[in-house]
Design a protein around this motif. Structure first.
Motif, PDB file in Angstrom:
ATOM      1  N   PHE A  74      24.086 -53.459  22.743  1.00 35.20           N
ATOM      2  CA  PHE A  74      24.789 -53.472  21.459  1.00 35.20           C
ATOM      3  C   PHE A  74      25.081 -54.908  21.023  1.00 35.20           C
ATOM      4  N   LEU A  75      25.566 -55.695  21.952  1.00 32.08           N
ATOM      5  CA  LEU A  75      25.933 -57.081  21.662  1.00 32.08           C
ATOM      6  C   LEU A  75      24.731 -57.882  21.156  1.00 32.08           C
ATOM      7  N   ARG A  76      23.576 -57.693  21.763  1.00 31.41           N
ATOM      8  CA  ARG A  76      22.359 -58.406  21.322  1.00 31.41           C
ATOM      9  C   ARG A  76      21.995 -58.039  19.887  1.00 31.41           C
ATOM     10  N   ILE A  77      22.076 -56.753  19.559  1.00 39.03           N
ATOM     11  CA  ILE A  77      21.771 -56.314  18.188  1.00 39.03           C
ATOM     12  C   ILE A  77      22.775 -56.923  17.215  1.00 39.03           C
ATOM     13  N   PRO A 106      34.131 -61.484  16.036  1.00 38.05           N
ATOM     14  CA  PRO A 106      34.419 -61.765  17.445  1.00 38.05           C
ATOM     15  C   PRO A 106      34.398 -60.483  18.277  1.00 38.05           C
ATOM     16  N   VAL A 107      33.795 -60.586  19.444  1.00 37.59           N
ATOM     17  CA  VAL A 107      33.699 -59.448  20.360  1.00 37.59           C
ATOM     18  C   VAL A 107      34.383 -59.829  21.664  1.00 37.59           C
ATOM     19  N   VAL A 108      35.320 -58.983  22.075  1.00 40.40           N
ATOM     20  CA  VAL A 108      35.973 -59.139  23.372  1.00 40.40           C
ATOM     21  C   VAL A 108      35.542 -57.966  24.233  1.00 40.40           C
ATOM     22  N   GLY A 148      27.069 -64.359  23.271  1.00 41.24           N
ATOM     23  CA  GLY A 148      28.008 -64.850  22.271  1.00 41.24           C
ATOM     24  C   GLY A 148      29.311 -64.102  22.123  1.00 41.24           C
ATOM     25  N   ILE A 149      29.937 -63.729  23.231  1.00 43.32           N
ATOM     26  CA  ILE A 149      31.227 -63.047  23.132  1.00 43.32           C
ATOM     27  C   ILE A 149      32.369 -64.042  22.961  1.00 43.32           C
TER      28      ILE A 149
END
Length: 137
Positions: A70-73, A84-86, A104-105
């Motif tokens: 999910f983070l890569r997408i 921002p993602v934690v 990139g978190i």
């Protein structure tokens, strides 16, 4: 001055969702929480014409699409990459931590076993981001 956050909480475990909601209620935190049970549902929410979240709390271990996928997408999308993602997970695997920061978190929080410790960590995360200057998308 604290901002009321619009938070997207991506978590497949109903107990964790209840724990987050209980923490917000008992701590008198007035943030708006939108829940998604997996990365696919989260992407549908983010691609809808609704208001985007100011922060995403993301579990890594989920069905269909794990948190790193999910983070890569998310980070490859020209609009969504600024959110921002934690990471909020049970995984203390060094490779997971490194990969998440590489993608990139904004932070990596390991869910503690004790509820009181969970409350302290979650309140600290939300307090920090409610004081931060966030990009309004």
């Amino acid at each position: 001055m604290r901002n009321k956050l619009n938070v997207l909480f991506i978590e497949d475990d109903e107990i964790e969702v209840m724990k987050l909601n209980r923490t917000l209620k008992t701590s008198d935190l007035k943030h708006s929480i939108r829940e998604a049970q997996n990365g696919e549902i989260a992407l549908e929410i983010l691609k809808s014409n609704e208001r985007l979240p100011e922060i995403i709390l993301l579990d890594l271990n989920m069905p269909k699409m794990n948190g790193i996928e999910f983070l890569r997408i998310l980070k490859n999308d020209e609009t969504l990459k600024y959110i921002p993602v934690v990471i909020l997970t049970t995984s203390n695997n060094r490779n997971d931590v490194l990969e998440c920061y590489k993608v990139g978190i904004a932070g990596y929080i390991i869910k503690p076993l004790k509820y009181d410790d969970y409350v302290i960590k979650l309140k600290a995360v939300l307090e920090y981001w409610s004081l931060n200057e966030l990009i309004k998308l």
